[in-house]
Write an enzyme that holds these catalytic residues in place. Structure first.
Site, PDB file in Angstrom:
ATOM      1  N   GLU A   1       0.839  -1.202   0.000  1.00 13.40           N
ATOM      2  CA  GLU A   1       0.000   0.000   0.000  1.00 13.40           C
ATOM      3  C   GLU A   1       0.869   1.244   0.000  1.00 13.40           C
ATOM      4  OE1 GLU A   1      -3.304   2.389   2.727  1.00 13.40           O
ATOM      5  OE2 GLU A   1      -2.796   0.314   3.202  1.00 13.40           O
TER       6      GLU A   1
ATOM      7  N   LYS B   1      -8.050 -15.096  16.563  1.00 14.69           N
ATOM      8  CA  LYS B   1      -8.283 -14.701  15.162  1.00 14.69           C
ATOM      9  C   LYS B   1      -9.738 -14.316  14.889  1.00 14.69           C
ATOM     10  CE  LYS B   1      -4.524 -17.593  13.345  1.00 14.69           C
ATOM     11  NZ  LYS B   1      -4.132 -18.270  14.591  1.00 14.69           N
TER      12      LYS B   1
ATOM     13  N   ASP C   1       2.030 -14.084  12.887  1.00 18.02           N
ATOM     14  CA  ASP C   1       0.860 -14.651  12.220  1.00 18.02           C
ATOM     15  C   ASP C   1      -0.024 -13.503  11.733  1.00 18.02           C
ATOM     16  OD1 ASP C   1      -1.370 -15.981  11.362  1.00 18.02           O
ATOM     17  OD2 ASP C   1      -1.556 -17.274  13.127  1.00 18.02           O
TER      18      ASP C   1
ATOM     19  N   HIS D   1      -2.804  10.051  -1.760  1.00 22.81           N
ATOM     20  CA  HIS D   1      -3.029   8.722  -2.322  1.00 22.81           C
ATOM     21  C   HIS D   1      -3.042   8.757  -3.844  1.00 22.81           C
ATOM     22  CE1 HIS D   1      -3.861   5.660   0.831  1.00 22.81           C
ATOM     23  NE2 HIS D   1      -3.894   6.743   1.579  1.00 22.81           N
TER      24      HIS D   1
END
EC number: 1.1.1.34
Length: 628
Positions: free
Chosen positions: A307, A439, A515, A613
C-alpha cells in the site's frame, strides 16, 4: 583422482553456431503465424472480406459515374471499405508471396546464423546431469554429427547463467572425434540431452529444464499416482520437490506461474513448520519507518506492505514524535489464552467444576500440573463461563518470547487430563471453544486482553503539529472525537476506535514473521487525543489490549523475517529475562501505531488524504494490458 572427478559444480558447455550446424531449422515464417485463429478460418475470413469490399467499391464507383459524382468524394462506409480492402490485400499478398518477398529483402536463415555478429548472440546452454570426466586423448562417443540433433532439443533463445562457461568450438569437436588432445578441464558432453519443457516462449520468461527422471515424476503427479504432498519425503530434496510440484500444477491447470519465483529460497527451513506443498514464494517490499524514538531508544521499523503512502505516512508520524521528545509505552499485561469447552450431563455438574477451578486453594495444584508442559509457560489465571451444561475454561499463562499458542494448548491438555480423575463424567468437546478468542473480534479480548496489553503516549508540540503535520491541535482533537470515538460507536465497532491501526500492525507482522491472521485482535485499539498545556500542545495515546507477538517459533526463524527482528534488536529469545524480546516487540508495534494514527489523522484534518493517495498509491500501469 576420485575427488577431482566428483565436482560439486555442474559445468556448462556452450556450442557456437556455424553454417554446418545451425541452432534452429530454416523454416520460413508466414503472415498467418501472427494470428491466433486456425489457418483455414483465417484464409476464409480474409478471402470473404476481400471480395466483399471489392464488390462494394465497384458498385459505388459505378453509381458515382452514373450520378456524375467525383470519385474522390468518399463517404464513411467507403473509407472503411478501402481500409478493409488494403488490409485483406496485404494479408493475401503476405500469405501467398512471403517466400518471394523474403528472397528479395531478407537473407536466408542459414546466412543469418553464420554471420560473425550473431555467433555470440545465440548461445545455447546444455546442462549436464550425470556427466563423467574423461582424460584428455581418450576416445569419446561424441561425434560431430550428433551435435545438431542435440541443439534442436533446446530452444534457441539466449539463456544467461551466473557460472563461467567454456566455449566448445567446431575445431574442438573435430579434435575429439579424431582422438586428438583437447582441453578437457570440463566434463564431456552428456550421454543424453535434458528434456526442455517450454510453453509459449514469447509470453513466458522461464524455460524449465528437467531430467528424464523428473519428467517421469511430473507425469506421475499429474496422473494422480504419486501424491504431491509426498514429494519431499520421497525425493529428499525440498527445492527439487517444489520445482516438480510447480511444473505438475502448471500442466494440470494450464496456467503459468512464471511470475512466481522459485529460486532464492531455503525450502528446507519451512519443511514441517511453516508451509506445506510449496511451489514458490511471494515477494513483498519492505520499507523502513523511523527512527521511532520510544522509551529513550531509537528504532527503525520494518513494514512489509504493497500500500503506497503507508510507510511514508508512518515515517512522518515518527518524525513528529521524535521532534517532540519521543513516546513512552507501558506493558500492562502479558498472557496468552486458550479456552477449551467441556460438557456434563447437567448444569449442576458444570457449575461444580467452575467453583472448583475458581477456588484459590486449588490454583496452586492446577498450576503445577499446567507448568509441566514447558519451562517458560506459567499459569496465571482461569476464568470460567457457563452456557447450560457446557463449561468454557479460559486459561491464561505467560509464554516467554514465544507467541505461545502451542505452549498454552499443551498446558491446558495436561490440566484436562488431571481433571478427569475427579470429574470422570466430563466430556471434552474441543481444546478450543472460541472463548479464547483467537483470530476473531471478541469482546473478551477487548476487555480482558490477550497476549500483550500495551498503552503508548506522546505529547506533540504545537509547532510540530503546524510545521510537520500541517494542521492544528484543535482540528485533531475534534476529528478524533467525531471519527474514532463517535463514528466508531455509530458503526457498532468492537475494538475499532482508531483510524488505521490494522495497517501498521499487519505490515510489521508480515515483516517480522508473526501470524498475519492475528491482526484481527492485535489491531484492537482506541486512540485518544486532547489538548494540553493551555491548548498549545497535543496529547495522543493508543491503548492496545491484545497484541499477539513472538520472537521465536513460526515464521520468525525464516531468513528475511529474522533479519527484520534483528534490525529491531529483538531477534530470538532474550538471554537476560525470559519474554523480554517479545514484550519489547509489542511496545514497538504500539509506538508505530501511534505514529501512524498521528500522521493519518493529520492528513484527514488537513484534507490531504486524497491528494497524497493519488500521488503515491495509484498504479500507473494499464491493468487491461497486464491482464492480456
Amino acid at each position: 583422482m576420485e575427488a577431482s572427478r566428483r565436482s560439486a559444480v555442474k559445468p556448462v558447455i556452450v556450442l557456437k553456431p556455424s553454417k554446418r550446424f545451425p541452432l534452429v531449422e530454416d523454416t520460413p515464417g508466414k503472415a498467418s503465424d501472427a494470428l491466433p485463429l486456425p489457418l483455414y478460418l483465417t484464409n476464409a475470413v480474409f478471402f470473404t472480406l476481400f471480395f466483399t469490399v471489392v464488390y462494394f467499391l465497384l458498385s459505388r464507383w459505378r453509381e458515382k459515374i452514373r450520378a456524375s459524382i467525383p470519385l474522390h468524394a468518399v463517404t464513411f462506409p467507403e473509407i472503411v471499405a478501402i481500409f478493409a480492402f488494403v488490409a485483406s490485400l496485404i494479408y493475401l499478398l503476405g500469405f501467398f508471396g512471403i517466400d518471394f518477398v523474403q528472397s528479395l529483402i531478407i537473407r536466408p536463415s542459414g546466412d543469418v546464423w553464420s554471420g560473425e555478429d550473431y555467433e555470440e548472440e545465440n548461445e545455447v546452454l546444455l546442462h549436464e546431469e550425470d556427466a563423467r570426466t574423461v582424460p584428455c586423448g581418450q576416445a569419446l562417443d561424441c561425434s560431430v554429427p550428433s551435435l545438431p540433433h542435440m541443439a534442436r532439443n533446446v530452444t534457441a533463445q539466449r539463456l544467461f547463467d551466473e557460472k563461467p562457461v567454456r566455449v566448445a568450438t567446431e575445431e574442438d569437436a573435430r579434435k575429439v572425434s579424431c582422438g586428438q588432445a583437447v582441453d578437457c578441464s570440463l566434463h564431456s558432453l552428456p550421454p543424453r540431452p535434458p528434456i526442455v519443457t517450454s510453453q509459449k516462449l514469447f509470453h513466458e520468461k522461464t524455460v524449465i529444464v528437467t531430467t528424464e527422471e523428473d519428467e517421469e515424476i511430473i507425469k506421475s503427479v499429474v496422473a494422480g499416482t504419486l501424491p504431491s504432498y509426498s514429494l519431499e519425503s520421497k525425493l529428499g530434496d525440498c527445492k527439487r520437490a517444489a520445482a516438480i510440484r510447480r511444473e505438475a500444477l502448471q500442466r494440470l491447470t494450464g496456467r503459468s506461474l512464471s511470475g512466481l519465483p522459485l529460486d532464492g529460497f531455503d525450502y528446507e527451513s519451512i519443511l514441517g513448520q511453516c508451509c506445506e506443498m510449496p511451489v514458490g514464494y511471494v515477494q513483498i517490499p519492505v520499507g523502513i519507518a523511523g527512527p521511532l524514538l520510544l522509551n529513550g531508544r531509537e528504532y527503525s521499523v520494518p513494514m512489509a506492505t504493497t500500500e503506497g503512502c503507508l510507510v511514508a505516512s508512518t515515517n512522518r508520524g515518527c518524525k513528529a514524535i521524535h521532534l517532540s521528545g519521543g513516546a513512552t509505552s507501558i506493558l500492562l499485561k502479558d498472557g496468552m489464552t486458550r479456552a477449551p469447552v467441556v460438557r456434563f450431563s447437567t448444569a449442576k455438574r458444570a457449575a461444580e467444576l467452575k467453583f472448583y477451578l475458581e477456588d484459590p486453594e486449588n490454583f496452586d495444584t492446577l498450576a503445577v500440573v499446567f507448568n509441566r508442559s514447558s519451562r517458560f509457560g506459567r499459569l496465571q489465571s482461569i476464568k470460567c463461563a457457563i452456557a447450560g451444561k457446557n463449561l468454557y475454561l479460559r486459561f491464561t499463562c505467560s509464554t516467554g518470547d514465544a507467541m505461545g499458542m502451542n505452549m498454552v494448548s499443551k498446558g491446558v491438555q495436561n490440566v484436562l487430563d488431571f481433571l478427569q480423575t475427579d470429574f470422570p463424567d466430563m466430556d471434552v468437546i474441543g481444546i478450543s471453544g472460541n472463548f479464547c478468542s483467537d483470530k476473531k473480534p471478541a469482546a473478551v479480548n477487548w476487555i480482558e486482553g490477550r497476549g500483550k496489553s500495551v498503552v503508548c503516549e506522546a505529547i506533540i508540540e504545537g509547532d510540530v503539529v503546524r510545521k510537520v503535520l500541517k494542521t492544528s491541535v484543535e482540528s485533531l482533537v475534534e476529528l478524533n472525537m467525531l471519527k474514532n470515538l463517535t463514528g466508531s460507536a455509530m458503526a457498532g465497532a468492537l475494538g475499532g476506535f482508531n483510524a488505521h491501526a490494522s495497517n501498521i500492525v499487519t505490515a510489521i507482522y508480515i515483516a517480522t514473521g508473526q501470524d498475519p491472521a492475528q491482526n484481527v485482535e492485535s489491531s484492537h485499539c482506541i486512540t485518544m487525543m486532547e489538548a494540553v498545556n493551555d491548548g498549545k500542545d497535543l496529547h495522543i495515546s493508543v491503548t492496545m489490549p491484545s497484541i499477539e507477538v513472538g520472537t521465536v517459533g513460526g515464521g520468525t526463524q525464516l531468513a528475511s523475517q529474522s533479519a527484520c527482528l534483528n534490525l529491531l534488536g529483538v531477534k530470538g529469545a532474550s538471554k537476560d529475562v525470559a519474554g523480554a524480546n517479545s514484550r519489547m516487540l509489542a511496545t514497538i508495534v504500539t509506538g508505530a501505531v501511534l505514529a501512524g494514527e498521528l500522521s493519518l489523522m493529520s492528513a484527514l484534518a488537513a484534507g490531504q488524504l486524497v491528494k497524497s493517495h493519488m500521488k503515491y498509491n495509484r498504479s500507473s500501469k494499464d491493468m487491461s494490458n497486464l491482464s492480456s
